[in-house]
Design a protein around this motif. Structure first.
Motif, PDB file in Angstrom:
ATOM      1  N   PRO A   1      -6.216  -2.306   3.540  1.00  0.00           N
ATOM      2  CA  PRO A   1      -6.332  -1.049   4.289  1.00  0.00           C
ATOM      3  C   PRO A   1      -5.059  -0.229   4.384  1.00  0.00           C
ATOM      4  CG  PRO A   1      -5.984  -2.824   5.838  1.00  0.00           C
ATOM      5  CD  PRO A   1      -5.945  -3.429   4.456  1.00  0.00           C
ATOM      6  N   VAL A   2      -4.109  -0.396   3.482  1.00  0.00           N
ATOM      7  CA  VAL A   2      -2.850   0.350   3.606  1.00  0.00           C
ATOM      8  C   VAL A   2      -2.711   1.504   2.623  1.00  0.00           C
ATOM      9  CG1 VAL A   2      -1.565  -1.552   4.630  1.00  0.00           C
ATOM     10  CG2 VAL A   2      -1.625  -1.308   2.167  1.00  0.00           C
ATOM     11  N   GLY A   3      -3.566   1.611   1.620  1.00  0.00           N
ATOM     12  CA  GLY A   3      -3.551   2.749   0.702  1.00  0.00           C
ATOM     13  C   GLY A   3      -2.284   2.880  -0.112  1.00  0.00           C
ATOM     14  N   ASN A   4      -1.819   1.765  -0.685  1.00  0.00           N
ATOM     15  CA  ASN A   4      -0.661   1.887  -1.561  1.00  0.00           C
ATOM     16  C   ASN A   4      -0.983   1.334  -2.942  1.00  0.00           C
ATOM     17  OD1 ASN A   4      -0.327  -0.923  -1.444  1.00  0.00           O
ATOM     18  ND2 ASN A   4       1.492  -0.834  -0.168  1.00  0.00           N
TER      19      ASN A   4
ATOM     20  N   ILE B   1      -6.854   3.066  -1.774  1.00  0.00           N
ATOM     21  CA  ILE B   1      -6.859   3.636  -3.117  1.00  0.00           C
ATOM     22  C   ILE B   1      -8.186   3.217  -3.736  1.00  0.00           C
ATOM     23  CG2 ILE B   1      -5.769   3.666  -5.388  1.00  0.00           C
ATOM     24  CD1 ILE B   1      -4.072   4.906  -3.104  1.00  0.00           C
ATOM     25  N   MET B   2      -9.045   4.175  -4.019  1.00  0.00           N
ATOM     26  CA  MET B   2     -10.399   3.863  -4.479  1.00  0.00           C
ATOM     27  C   MET B   2     -10.559   3.958  -5.990  1.00  0.00           C
ATOM     28  SD  MET B   2     -12.944   5.222  -1.594  1.00  0.00           S
ATOM     29  CE  MET B   2     -14.097   3.969  -2.070  1.00  0.00           C
ATOM     30  N   ALA B   3      -9.844   4.849  -6.627  1.00  0.00           N
ATOM     31  CA  ALA B   3      -9.996   5.060  -8.070  1.00  0.00           C
ATOM     32  C   ALA B   3      -8.613   5.193  -8.695  1.00  0.00           C
ATOM     33  CB  ALA B   3     -10.815   6.323  -8.331  1.00  0.00           C
ATOM     34  N   MET B   4      -8.488   4.684  -9.933  1.00  0.00           N
ATOM     35  CA  MET B   4      -7.220   4.776 -10.655  1.00  0.00           C
ATOM     36  C   MET B   4      -7.523   5.064 -12.124  1.00  0.00           C
ATOM     37  SD  MET B   4      -5.383   1.394  -9.050  1.00  0.00           S
ATOM     38  CE  MET B   4      -3.742   1.742  -9.626  1.00  0.00           C
TER      39      MET B   4
ATOM     40  N   LEU C   1      -0.246   7.826 -14.113  1.00  0.00           N
ATOM     41  CA  LEU C   1      -1.250   7.194 -13.266  1.00  0.00           C
ATOM     42  C   LEU C   1      -1.668   8.155 -12.158  1.00  0.00           C
ATOM     43  CD1 LEU C   1      -2.869   4.753 -12.228  1.00  0.00           C
ATOM     44  CD2 LEU C   1      -0.821   4.048 -10.998  1.00  0.00           C
ATOM     45  N   TYR C   2      -2.974   8.434 -12.087  1.00  0.00           N
ATOM     46  CA  TYR C   2      -3.554   9.236 -11.019  1.00  0.00           C
ATOM     47  C   TYR C   2      -4.436   8.327 -10.179  1.00  0.00           C
ATOM     48  CZ  TYR C   2      -2.098  13.599 -13.239  1.00  0.00           C
ATOM     49  OH  TYR C   2      -1.360  14.630 -13.757  1.00  0.00           O
ATOM     50  N   VAL C   3      -4.456   8.536  -8.857  1.00  0.00           N
ATOM     51  CA  VAL C   3      -5.299   7.735  -7.979  1.00  0.00           C
ATOM     52  C   VAL C   3      -6.060   8.646  -7.031  1.00  0.00           C
ATOM     53  CG1 VAL C   3      -3.731   5.746  -8.105  1.00  0.00           C
ATOM     54  CG2 VAL C   3      -3.516   7.338  -6.200  1.00  0.00           C
ATOM     55  N   GLY C   4      -7.250   8.177  -6.635  1.00  0.00           N
ATOM     56  CA  GLY C   4      -8.060   8.857  -5.635  1.00  0.00           C
ATOM     57  C   GLY C   4      -8.066   8.027  -4.371  1.00  0.00           C
ATOM     58  N   SER C   5      -8.104   8.682  -3.204  1.00  0.00           N
ATOM     59  CA  SER C   5      -7.914   7.953  -1.950  1.00  0.00           C
ATOM     60  C   SER C   5      -9.004   8.209  -0.912  1.00  0.00           C
ATOM     61  CB  SER C   5      -6.536   8.286  -1.372  1.00  0.00           C
ATOM     62  OG  SER C   5      -6.466   9.660  -1.045  1.00  0.00           O
TER      63      SER C   5
END
Length: 166
Positions: free
Chosen positions: A31-34, A56-59, A66-70
């Motif tokens: 649960p920290v989103g890193n 971080i849900m998608a990479m 590197l792109y990520v979705g949150s």
């Protein structure tokens, strides 16, 4: 199929969306989103935090970055020089507590991201790319990428499979 399945632990956090980049394994966390990088022996190195995000849900790799979705704000972030940089918020649905960028993919030279609860797919294009967006047959293939004037082309086994005009 035979083989060994090994579970890599990141206590007390959970791993989300593993991604392999240039001989390294990266994951997003909850649960920290890193974003973290596997350093071996069951150890992970924290790389960067996505603002106040929780997951971080998608990479995905797009243009060698590197792109990520949150979650919970439905933001897109770019990992550059070991730092996550905010790119955009993709879902501003009113009166909703949780928004997310839950999927990402690269197709025809663009980065696509799926959002919830809005339920839309957004795209981003940074520069022009010539791409072949399907798996190549197994075995050796002859690949050639060319730039002639204002044209980018990709050839597979002598056949032009992608042509982009700059």
């Amino acid at each position: 199929m035979s083989g060994n399945i090994v579970e890599l632990q990141l206590a007390p956090r959970k791993l989300m969306g593993p991604l392999y980049i240039k001989d390294e394994l990266y994951v997003g966390t909850w649960p920290v989103g890193n974003v973290q990088r596997y350093v071996g022996g069951g150890a992970w190195e924290p790389i960067s935090q996505a603002g106040d995000e929780r997951e971080i849900m998608a990479m995905v790799i797009y243009n060698q970055k590197l792109y990520v979705g949150s979650f919970p704000s439905s933001n897109v972030w770019l990992l550059d020089a070991k730092e996550l940089t905010f790119i955009a918020n993709l879902d501003s649905t009113p009166d909703v507590t949780y928004r997310r960028v839950w999927s990402m993919a690269v197709y025809e030279g663009k980065l696509f991201a799926g959002t919830l609860p809005m339920g839309r797919v957004m795209s981003l294009e940074t520069g022009l790319n010539a791409t072949v967006d399907y798996a190549l047959p197994s075995g050796w293939q002859h690949l050639v990428a060319t730039r002639e004037g204002k044209r980018l082309q990709i050839y597979v086994n002598g056949h032009c499979l992608s042509l982009i005009h700059l």
